[in-house]
Each structure stands twice: as C-alpha cells, then as structure tokens.
Design an enzyme around this catalytic site. Structure first.
Site, PDB file in Angstrom:
ATOM      1  CB  SER A   1      -0.861  -0.002   1.274  1.00 25.81           C
ATOM      2  OG  SER A   1      -1.408   1.276   1.521  1.00 25.81           O
TER       3      SER A   1
ATOM      4  CE1 TYR B   1      -4.991  -2.104   4.933  1.00 25.70           C
ATOM      5  CE2 TYR B   1      -3.787  -0.098   4.415  1.00 25.70           C
ATOM      6  CZ  TYR B   1      -4.476  -1.221   4.008  1.00 25.70           C
ATOM      7  OH  TYR B   1      -4.632  -1.457   2.657  1.00 25.70           O
TER       8      TYR B   1
HETATM    9  N1  NAD Z   1      -8.583  -0.180  -1.888  1.00 22.35           N
HETATM   10  C1  NAD Z   1      -7.491   0.502  -1.630  1.00 22.35           C
HETATM   11  O1  NAD Z   1      -7.460   1.748  -1.687  1.00 22.35           O
HETATM   12  C2  NAD Z   1      -6.231  -0.211  -1.254  1.00 22.35           C
HETATM   13  C3  NAD Z   1      -5.045   0.527  -1.234  1.00 22.35           C
HETATM   14  C4  NAD Z   1      -3.867  -0.128  -0.903  1.00 22.35           C
HETATM   15  C5  NAD Z   1      -3.878  -1.484  -0.615  1.00 22.35           C
HETATM   16  N2  NAD Z   1      -5.055  -2.168  -0.626  1.00 22.35           N
HETATM   17  C6  NAD Z   1      -5.007  -3.605  -0.325  1.00 22.35           C
HETATM   18  O2  NAD Z   1      -5.524  -4.326  -1.420  1.00 22.35           O
HETATM   19  C7  NAD Z   1      -6.067  -5.567  -0.962  1.00 22.35           C
HETATM   20  C8  NAD Z   1      -7.491  -5.701  -1.483  1.00 22.35           C
HETATM   21  O3  NAD Z   1      -8.271  -4.659  -0.920  1.00 22.35           O
HETATM   22  P1  NAD Z   1      -9.669  -4.199  -1.515  1.00 22.35           P
HETATM   23  O4  NAD Z   1      -9.711  -2.737  -1.376  1.00 22.35           O
HETATM   24  O5  NAD Z   1      -9.911  -4.854  -2.832  1.00 22.35           O
HETATM   25  O6  NAD Z   1     -10.640  -4.804  -0.391  1.00 22.35           O
HETATM   26  P2  NAD Z   1     -12.025  -5.618  -0.421  1.00 22.35           P
HETATM   27  O7  NAD Z   1     -12.552  -5.521   0.941  1.00 22.35           O
HETATM   28  O8  NAD Z   1     -12.859  -5.185  -1.569  1.00 22.35           O
HETATM   29  O9  NAD Z   1     -11.533  -7.121  -0.701  1.00 22.35           O
HETATM   30  C9  NAD Z   1     -10.807  -7.831   0.265  1.00 22.35           C
HETATM   31  C10 NAD Z   1     -11.203  -9.289   0.202  1.00 22.35           C
HETATM   32  O10 NAD Z   1     -10.366  -9.999   1.132  1.00 22.35           O
HETATM   33  C11 NAD Z   1     -11.167 -10.978   1.784  1.00 22.35           C
HETATM   34  N3  NAD Z   1     -10.533 -11.336   3.053  1.00 22.35           N
HETATM   35  C12 NAD Z   1     -10.374 -10.553   4.154  1.00 22.35           C
HETATM   36  N4  NAD Z   1      -9.729 -11.227   5.116  1.00 22.35           N
HETATM   37  C13 NAD Z   1      -9.451 -12.458   4.601  1.00 22.35           C
HETATM   38  C14 NAD Z   1      -8.783 -13.604   5.116  1.00 22.35           C
HETATM   39  N5  NAD Z   1      -8.274 -13.624   6.352  1.00 22.35           N
HETATM   40  N6  NAD Z   1      -8.677 -14.694   4.316  1.00 22.35           N
HETATM   41  C15 NAD Z   1      -9.200 -14.700   3.063  1.00 22.35           C
HETATM   42  N7  NAD Z   1      -9.839 -13.642   2.531  1.00 22.35           N
HETATM   43  C16 NAD Z   1      -9.969 -12.538   3.297  1.00 22.35           C
HETATM   44  C17 NAD Z   1     -12.524 -10.288   1.966  1.00 22.35           C
HETATM   45  O11 NAD Z   1     -13.548 -11.236   2.183  1.00 22.35           O
HETATM   46  C18 NAD Z   1     -12.660  -9.558   0.617  1.00 22.35           C
HETATM   47  O12 NAD Z   1     -13.318 -10.360  -0.348  1.00 22.35           O
HETATM   48  C19 NAD Z   1      -5.973  -5.520   0.571  1.00 22.35           C
HETATM   49  O13 NAD Z   1      -4.802  -6.203   0.975  1.00 22.35           O
HETATM   50  C20 NAD Z   1      -5.835  -4.044   0.873  1.00 22.35           C
HETATM   51  O14 NAD Z   1      -5.174  -3.836   2.080  1.00 22.35           O
HETATM   52  C21 NAD Z   1      -6.227  -1.574  -0.952  1.00 22.35           C
END
Ligand code: NAD
Length: 242
Positions: A132, A145
C-alpha cells in the site's frame, strides 16, 4: 510468463476480483481463496472458489491441496486479501486489532506463499503481494494497517531473495486510494475526506481496481527478470516531494 494456475486470495471482491477477471482474459486458471464467495450466480469456467482464512495455516494447507486436485499445480499467487485498520491515532490503537491486522496481511501472505512454494517440485512460479502507499513514509492513524502493509513489502523482498534460486519471483504492488468495497465503507463512514485525497494525488482521482490489476498482471506474468520490487500504483502519491 509462467503461471497457468493462480491462487488469488481476496479474489471475491475489489482489487482481487479485478485480478481474477484480468487473469481469465489472459486464459489463466484461477482459484479464489476468500472468506466470502464471489458475487454473481455462477463461477466462470476456469475459476474455482475455496472458502478459507488465508491466515489459518492448517486451513491453507488443505486449500492449496484442494486447489491443485481441482485444477493442477499452483504456479501463481496473488495475495490480495485484507481487512482494515481502525483509522485512530497511535495513542488509541487497539493492540488486539493491530495484531489481527498483522496476522491477516503479513502472516497470511507468508502462509499461502510458502505452502504453494513447498509443493512446486522445481517448477517456476511467480507471486505478487499487495502492499500500500501507506507502507511508505509516516502517516497519521496507520499504526495498525500501514505498519502491516510495510511489513508485507519487506516480506516480499525477503521471500524474493530466498526463493530466486528456486525459480520463484516475488514482487509487490503498492496501490494508492482505489475505489473498492473496502474503501467505499470508509468513505461511507465519513472518516475519509475524498476531496483532500484527490487534491493530494497528482493525478487528481482515486484508482479503479482494474488499474491495479493491470500492474499486478505485469509483475505476475510479464516481468520475467523482475523480483523483490514494489511497484507504486498510486497516481503519483508517493512521488510528491514536499
Ligand atoms: N482499496 C485501496 O485503496 C487499497 C489501497 C492499498 C492497498 N489495498 C489492499 O488491497 C487488498 C485488497 O483490498 P480491496 O480494497 O480490494 O478490499 P475488499 O474488501 O474489496 O476485498 C478484500 C477481500 O479480502 C477478503 N478477506 C479478508 N480477510 C481475509 C482472510 N483472512 N482470508 C481470506 N480472505 C480474506 C474479503 O472477504 C474480501 O473479499 C488488501 O490487501 C488491501 O489492504 C487496498
């Protein structure tokens, strides 16, 4: 280009779901590891789903074995699952929640990646983790986080160095603010100043999940001499020098 069967953790939603679609468009087979099933009534051909907590080592062992029984050896991994931090100052951080965030993001990435690598028997493979923009520099309200995401970046480099001789590349992407259900929940809770985020981002907007998926697929499939790197996909956020 080596993966033909890729496990996408968190593939039911957001960035992970965009990765699944992009992999299918490249003719790849995919197994989703997630706590929830993907949206939509039926999974497209070439996509499996296994309900598993990516940070539960025993469950991950069974899930990788099941994925391989169903669709063959796993030679690609995209670590895209995750939960949110609490967005509170460090003085108010809940250590129990912080431990859970670390467990899920960091130890989950390690558990899934090494279970796949254990079973490769000499085959080449490629792994991409999702860090991130919060992994770079100091941020307010990111003692849980942001610290976990910095550890994901570090873990990526460690694994890349250990596993290069096995023919396994390990890279990360570091997304900036991306419009996914996770971020939408934060916006809806009122704890995000979206106008300020847009103003702070040189490209002036949030990313779409597909834009992050494009960078993930580049590292997973195309960048055959790249390992141990973290590619910021953040509209210029981390390039700002003020
Ligand atoms: N959206 C953003 O702005 C952003 C920015 C930087 C990093 N990220 C990272 O990207 C990744 C995806 O995030 P997103 O925004 O698509 O989120 P999201 O909530 O849309 O998707 C996350 C998915 O992970 C699953 N999940 C959570 N805990 C789990 C576990 N212990 N085992 C298996 N599955 C699990 C959830 O059920 C969900 O389907 C994450 O690691 C997040 O930290 C997101």
């Amino acid at each position: 280009m080596s993966p033909t069967h890729t496990v996408v953790t968190g593939g039911a939603s957001g960035i992970g779901a965009a990765v699944v679609e992009a992999l299918l468009a490249r003719g790849e087979q995919v197994t989703i590891f997630d706590l929830q099933p993907p949206l939509g009534e039926t999974l497209p051909a070439g996509v499996g789903f296994i309900k598993v907590d990516a940070s539960d080592e025993d469950a991950v062992r069974d899930a990788v074995a099941q994925a391989e029984a169903e669709q063959g050896t796993v030679t690609g991994v995209v670590i895209c699952h995750g939960n949110r931090g609490l967005f509170v100052p460090a003085m108010e951080a809940d250590l129990q929640h912080a431990r859970k965030v670390f467990d899920i993001h960091v130890l989950g990435a390690l558990a899934v990646s090494r279970e796949v690598v254990r079973r490769l028997e000499g085959r080449p493979a490629s792994i991409v983790t999702v860090s991130s923009a919060t992994a770079f520099g100091g941020w307010e309200k990111q003692a849980d986080y942001g610290v976990a995401k910095a550890a994901v970046r570090q873990l990526t480099q460690n694994l890349a160095v250990e596993w290069a001789s096995l023919g396994v590349r390990v890279n990360a992407v570091a997304p900036g603010n991306t419009l996914t259900p996770m971020v939408q929940a934060v916006i809806d809770s009122g704890s995000y100043d979206t106008a300020a985020v847009e103003k702070r981002t040189p490209m002036g907007r949030f990313a779409q999940p597909e834009e992050i998926a494009t960078a993930i697929l580049f590292l997973l499939l195309d960048a055959t001499f790249v390992t141990g790197q973290c590619l910021a996909v953040d509209g210029g956020w981390t390039a700002v020098g003020e």
